[in-house]
Design a protein around this motif. Sequence first.
Motif, PDB file in Angstrom:
ATOM      1  N   UNK A   5     -12.376  22.384 -13.719  1.00  0.00           N
ATOM      2  CA  UNK A   5     -11.288  21.442 -13.448  1.00  0.00           C
ATOM      3  C   UNK A   5     -10.728  21.657 -12.040  1.00  0.00           C
ATOM      4  N   UNK A   6     -10.573  22.911 -11.633  1.00  0.00           N
ATOM      5  CA  UNK A   6     -10.061  23.216 -10.298  1.00  0.00           C
ATOM      6  C   UNK A   6     -11.029  22.738  -9.225  1.00  0.00           C
ATOM      7  N   UNK A   7     -12.315  22.987  -9.419  1.00  0.00           N
ATOM      8  CA  UNK A   7     -13.321  22.519  -8.450  1.00  0.00           C
ATOM      9  C   UNK A   7     -13.231  21.004  -8.320  1.00  0.00           C
ATOM     10  N   UNK A   8     -13.146  20.320  -9.438  1.00  0.00           N
ATOM     11  CA  UNK A   8     -13.056  18.864  -9.458  1.00  0.00           C
ATOM     12  C   UNK A   8     -11.800  18.376  -8.737  1.00  0.00           C
ATOM     13  N   UNK A  32     -21.473  24.701  -8.538  1.00  0.00           N
ATOM     14  CA  UNK A  32     -21.440  24.065  -9.857  1.00  0.00           C
ATOM     15  C   UNK A  32     -22.689  23.210 -10.045  1.00  0.00           C
ATOM     16  N   UNK A  33     -23.028  22.432  -9.038  1.00  0.00           N
ATOM     17  CA  UNK A  33     -24.181  21.539  -9.147  1.00  0.00           C
ATOM     18  C   UNK A  33     -25.490  22.302  -9.321  1.00  0.00           C
ATOM     19  N   UNK A  34     -25.554  23.496  -8.784  1.00  0.00           N
ATOM     20  CA  UNK A  34     -26.784  24.285  -8.853  1.00  0.00           C
ATOM     21  C   UNK A  34     -26.901  25.113 -10.134  1.00  0.00           C
ATOM     22  N   UNK A  42     -20.073  17.696 -16.567  1.00  0.00           N
ATOM     23  CA  UNK A  42     -19.280  18.285 -15.490  1.00  0.00           C
ATOM     24  C   UNK A  42     -20.001  18.181 -14.152  1.00  0.00           C
ATOM     25  N   UNK A  43     -21.290  18.480 -14.164  1.00  0.00           N
ATOM     26  CA  UNK A  43     -22.046  18.404 -12.909  1.00  0.00           C
ATOM     27  C   UNK A  43     -22.064  16.978 -12.374  1.00  0.00           C
ATOM     28  N   UNK A  48     -20.338  13.100  -8.474  1.00  0.00           N
ATOM     29  CA  UNK A  48     -19.788  11.780  -8.142  1.00  0.00           C
ATOM     30  C   UNK A  48     -18.593  11.894  -7.214  1.00  0.00           C
ATOM     31  N   UNK A  49     -17.710  12.844  -7.520  1.00  0.00           N
ATOM     32  CA  UNK A  49     -16.523  13.001  -6.674  1.00  0.00           C
ATOM     33  C   UNK A  49     -16.909  13.508  -5.291  1.00  0.00           C
ATOM     34  N   UNK A  50     -17.838  14.452  -5.217  1.00  0.00           N
ATOM     35  CA  UNK A  50     -18.284  14.963  -3.921  1.00  0.00           C
ATOM     36  C   UNK A  50     -18.924  13.850  -3.098  1.00  0.00           C
TER      37      UNK A  50
END
Length: 68
Positions: A5-8, A32-34, A42-43, A48-50
């Motif tokens: 959640x914090x990363x997002x 996270x993606x890796x 979540x990934x 999408x946000x990145x």
Amino acid sequence: MQSLQTVYENLEKIDRVDATTSATYRQSAQEVLADPEISLEWRKAISDRLNQVNHDLTVHAHVDDDSY
């Protein structure tokens, strides 16, 4: 590692922080993606946000660089 959640949430404010903090936020997102142990949902959300943040920063960078 930070919570997902914090990363997002950090990606949402990436345009309002300094370059070092921005790089840290991006690195966290890449980690996270890796990580195949993190759920696809979540990934995908973080990806999408990145992508949206990268697009927004690119658009704003081009507008700021216009000389006319």
